[in-house]
Design an enzyme around this catalytic site. Structure first.
Site, PDB file in Angstrom:
ATOM      1  N   ASP A  17      -3.061  10.690  -1.950  1.00  0.00           N
ATOM      2  CA  ASP A  17      -3.251   9.435  -2.844  1.00  0.00           C
ATOM      3  C   ASP A  17      -3.810  10.181  -4.189  1.00  0.00           C
ATOM      4  O   ASP A  17      -3.523   9.561  -5.322  1.00  0.00           O
ATOM      5  CB  ASP A  17      -4.222   8.640  -2.367  1.00  0.00           C
ATOM      6  CG  ASP A  17      -3.776   7.594  -1.253  1.00  0.00           C
ATOM      7  OD1 ASP A  17      -3.544   6.468  -1.784  1.00  0.00           O
ATOM      8  OD2 ASP A  17      -3.530   8.122  -0.356  1.00  0.00           O
ATOM      9  N   ARG A  28       0.775  -1.004  -0.242  1.00  0.00           N
ATOM     10  CA  ARG A  28      -0.120  -0.023   0.113  1.00  0.00           C
ATOM     11  C   ARG A  28       0.909   1.164  -0.010  1.00  0.00           C
ATOM     12  O   ARG A  28       2.303   1.207   0.028  1.00  0.00           O
ATOM     13  CB  ARG A  28      -1.029  -0.031   1.330  1.00  0.00           C
ATOM     14  CG  ARG A  28      -0.209  -0.672   2.377  1.00  0.00           C
ATOM     15  CD  ARG A  28      -0.292   0.061   3.728  1.00  0.00           C
ATOM     16  NE  ARG A  28      -0.473   1.472   3.800  1.00  0.00           N
ATOM     17  CZ  ARG A  28       0.849   2.097   3.684  1.00  0.00           C
ATOM     18  NH1 ARG A  28       1.886   1.626   3.926  1.00  0.00           N
ATOM     19  NH2 ARG A  28       0.804   3.457   3.608  1.00  0.00           N
ATOM     20  N   GLY A  29       0.251   2.230   0.047  1.00  0.00           N
ATOM     21  CA  GLY A  29       0.987   3.645  -0.077  1.00  0.00           C
ATOM     22  C   GLY A  29       1.015   4.018  -1.838  1.00  0.00           C
ATOM     23  O   GLY A  29       1.105   3.263  -2.671  1.00  0.00           O
ATOM     24  N   ALA A  30       0.329   5.001  -2.114  1.00  0.00           N
ATOM     25  CA  ALA A  30       0.134   5.641  -3.533  1.00  0.00           C
ATOM     26  C   ALA A  30       1.557   5.296  -4.358  1.00  0.00           C
ATOM     27  O   ALA A  30       1.417   4.560  -5.445  1.00  0.00           O
ATOM     28  CB  ALA A  30      -0.240   6.966  -3.669  1.00  0.00           C
ATOM     29  N   GLN A  59      -2.827   1.387  10.006  1.00  0.00           N
ATOM     30  CA  GLN A  59      -1.503   1.679   9.251  1.00  0.00           C
ATOM     31  C   GLN A  59      -0.627   2.503  10.056  1.00  0.00           C
ATOM     32  O   GLN A  59       0.544   2.288  10.039  1.00  0.00           O
ATOM     33  CB  GLN A  59      -1.739   2.449   8.060  1.00  0.00           C
ATOM     34  CG  GLN A  59      -2.464   1.397   6.856  1.00  0.00           C
ATOM     35  CD  GLN A  59      -3.893   1.759   6.979  1.00  0.00           C
ATOM     36  OE1 GLN A  59      -4.777   1.985   7.820  1.00  0.00           O
ATOM     37  NE2 GLN A  59      -4.579   1.522   5.738  1.00  0.00           N
ATOM     38  N   ARG A 104      -6.923  -0.507  -6.982  1.00  0.00           N
ATOM     39  CA  ARG A 104      -7.225   0.791  -6.060  1.00  0.00           C
ATOM     40  C   ARG A 104      -7.747   1.888  -6.955  1.00  0.00           C
ATOM     41  O   ARG A 104      -6.853   2.335  -7.427  1.00  0.00           O
ATOM     42  CB  ARG A 104      -6.069   1.008  -5.262  1.00  0.00           C
ATOM     43  CG  ARG A 104      -5.502  -0.090  -4.398  1.00  0.00           C
ATOM     44  CD  ARG A 104      -6.273  -0.524  -2.935  1.00  0.00           C
ATOM     45  NE  ARG A 104      -6.716   0.624  -2.257  1.00  0.00           N
ATOM     46  CZ  ARG A 104      -6.134   0.934  -1.306  1.00  0.00           C
ATOM     47  NH1 ARG A 104      -4.862   0.561  -1.096  1.00  0.00           N
ATOM     48  NH2 ARG A 104      -6.730   1.940  -0.497  1.00  0.00           N
ATOM     49  N   ASN A 145      -6.910  11.637   0.729  1.00  0.00           N
ATOM     50  CA  ASN A 145      -5.817  10.861   1.622  1.00  0.00           C
ATOM     51  C   ASN A 145      -6.691   9.905   2.532  1.00  0.00           C
ATOM     52  O   ASN A 145      -7.871   9.865   2.586  1.00  0.00           O
ATOM     53  CB  ASN A 145      -4.839  11.770   2.352  1.00  0.00           C
ATOM     54  CG  ASN A 145      -3.776  11.181   2.812  1.00  0.00           C
ATOM     55  OD1 ASN A 145      -3.216  10.565   2.232  1.00  0.00           O
ATOM     56  ND2 ASN A 145      -3.494  10.942   4.297  1.00  0.00           N
ATOM     57  N   LYS A 146      -6.005   9.288   3.071  1.00  0.00           N
ATOM     58  CA  LYS A 146      -6.515   8.112   4.194  1.00  0.00           C
ATOM     59  C   LYS A 146      -7.689   9.002   4.671  1.00  0.00           C
ATOM     60  O   LYS A 146      -7.560  10.004   5.382  1.00  0.00           O
ATOM     61  CB  LYS A 146      -5.447   7.668   4.887  1.00  0.00           C
ATOM     62  CG  LYS A 146      -6.037   6.406   6.051  1.00  0.00           C
ATOM     63  CD  LYS A 146      -6.640   5.302   5.320  1.00  0.00           C
ATOM     64  CE  LYS A 146      -5.697   4.638   4.092  1.00  0.00           C
ATOM     65  NZ  LYS A 146      -6.363   3.751   3.330  1.00  0.00           N
TER      66      LYS A 146
END
Length: 357
Positions: free
Chosen positions: A239, A59-61, A198, A96, A249-250
């Protein structure tokens, strides 16, 4: 190779903190098992890599984008033709929908394939170019952001934005890492980041490894910390950034921006130019991924809510530019006035990045 993060040199042999290729086999560090277990998973086929991206094993853009590109390079080595390669890129991009970096990297591979460069060597060059560029952008963001951080500050962050989420030192966490290395004696407040934790699992893991002082908090404690004067700056990743500076974002980032505005605390989004969507005019146009209700009902094998409890579970929220003190990009620091001076807003920057290619 960078001793700590492993700047990739060639497709046959590269290693980042959470992505590597050995003997033509692409592997990802399973982030679902952290912080207790470090397990590497084979990600050499599109179907397998789709599953790993969708399930948040990776994960992580920025990281999911380069992981997809590396997977496609490995796939090309197994005689995939241009049409098959483009279909595989389409599949990976769908894993995603919010993170624009994934689309960006898949499109780079599709563009090469359409130009008759679908062989393994050509796709490997694209993948390695993307990884090297992300490492460079991480370093530039860290340099720009560190200059804003003052000695002794309490810095609050959300989710995980470090070497697990990028091929380099990180976005928001890269700024934190750089400020710590500069001897600024900062203290980091880490939001646990519900529902998948996370921040609690991954950011604490990275900070602990590097000896950066931190305190883990539940997401609902941020306002109290701000009121007590313990937070002087908020750093978040992104993101997808719209042309006008709104960004996704998250989930929970928007809440932090509102709280920071109320308490007069600088709030920054930190992201590479590859996170900008030049075709997205504002935050209302950003697609928001909806995830399974089970993620809200419990965590891993433990469930605290009824198994059929209705749940709302957007993976991201959108923070409007009016709440952002500035965006820290690899190209510089941009407040609302700076964005307004760009001919096409942030679209101007992504256009310049594409010309660089």
């Amino acid at each position: 190779i960078n001793a700590e993060y492993g700047t990739p040199l060639r497709m046959e042999d590269f290693e980042c903190f959470s992505l590597r290729c050995r003997n033509g086999v692409v592997e990802l560090l399973d982030q679902r098992a952290l912080p207790d277990t470090e397990t590497w998973l084979d990600a050499s086929t599109p179907t397998r890599t789709y599953e790993l991206i969708h399930s948040l094993a990776v994960r992580g853009a920025p990281m999911i984008g380069v992981a997809a590109a590396a997977c496609l390079a490995a796939y090309a080595a197994h005689a995939a033709d241009a049409d098959e390669l483009c279909k595989a890129a389409d599949l990976l991009e769908s894993a995603r929908p919010t993170a624009v970096n994934l689309r960006y990297c898949c499109e780079r591979v599709r563009r090469a394939a359409r130009a008759g460069q679908s062989d393994a060597a050509s796709v490997s060059r694209v993948a390695l170019s993307l990884m090297r560029r992300e490492v460079e952008m991480c370093d530039a963001m860290a340099t720009h952001g560190e200059q804003l951080v003052q000695p002794g500050e309490g810095v609050l962050t959300v989710c995980n934005t470090g070497a697990l989420a990028t091929p380099g030192c990180g976005t928001a966490l890269g700024v934190i890492r750089k400020a710590h290395a500069a001897g600024k004696k900062i203290h980091v407040y880490v939001c646990e980041t519900r529902p998948l934790l996370q921040g609690g699992r991954l950011t604490t893991y990275e900070l602990s490894r590097e000896g950066i002082p931190y305190t883990l908090i539940t997401d609902s404690m941020a306002a109290t910390l701000m009121r007590q004067g313990k937070v002087q700056r908020v750093l978040a990743g992104a993101d997808r950034i719209a042309v006008n500076g709104d960004f996704a974002n998250k989930i929970g980032t928007y809440s932090l921006a509102v709280l920071a505005k109320h308490h007069g605390i600088p709030f920054h989004g930190v992201a590479p130019v590859s996170t900008i969507d030049g075709g997205c005019p504002n935050g209302d146009a950003i697609p928001i991924e909806q995830r399974a209700a089970a993620e809200v009902r419990g965590v891993r094998d433990y469930r605290w809510a009824p198994s059929d409890a209705p749940a709302f579970n957007p993976a991201f929220d959108v923070t409007p530019m009016e709440l952002v003190t500035s965006h820290i990009l690899d190209t510089g620091v941009y407040d609302a006035a700076a964005v307004a001076t760009l001919a096409d807003g942030f679209a101007s920057l992504i256009g310049a990045e594409e010309k660089r290619e």
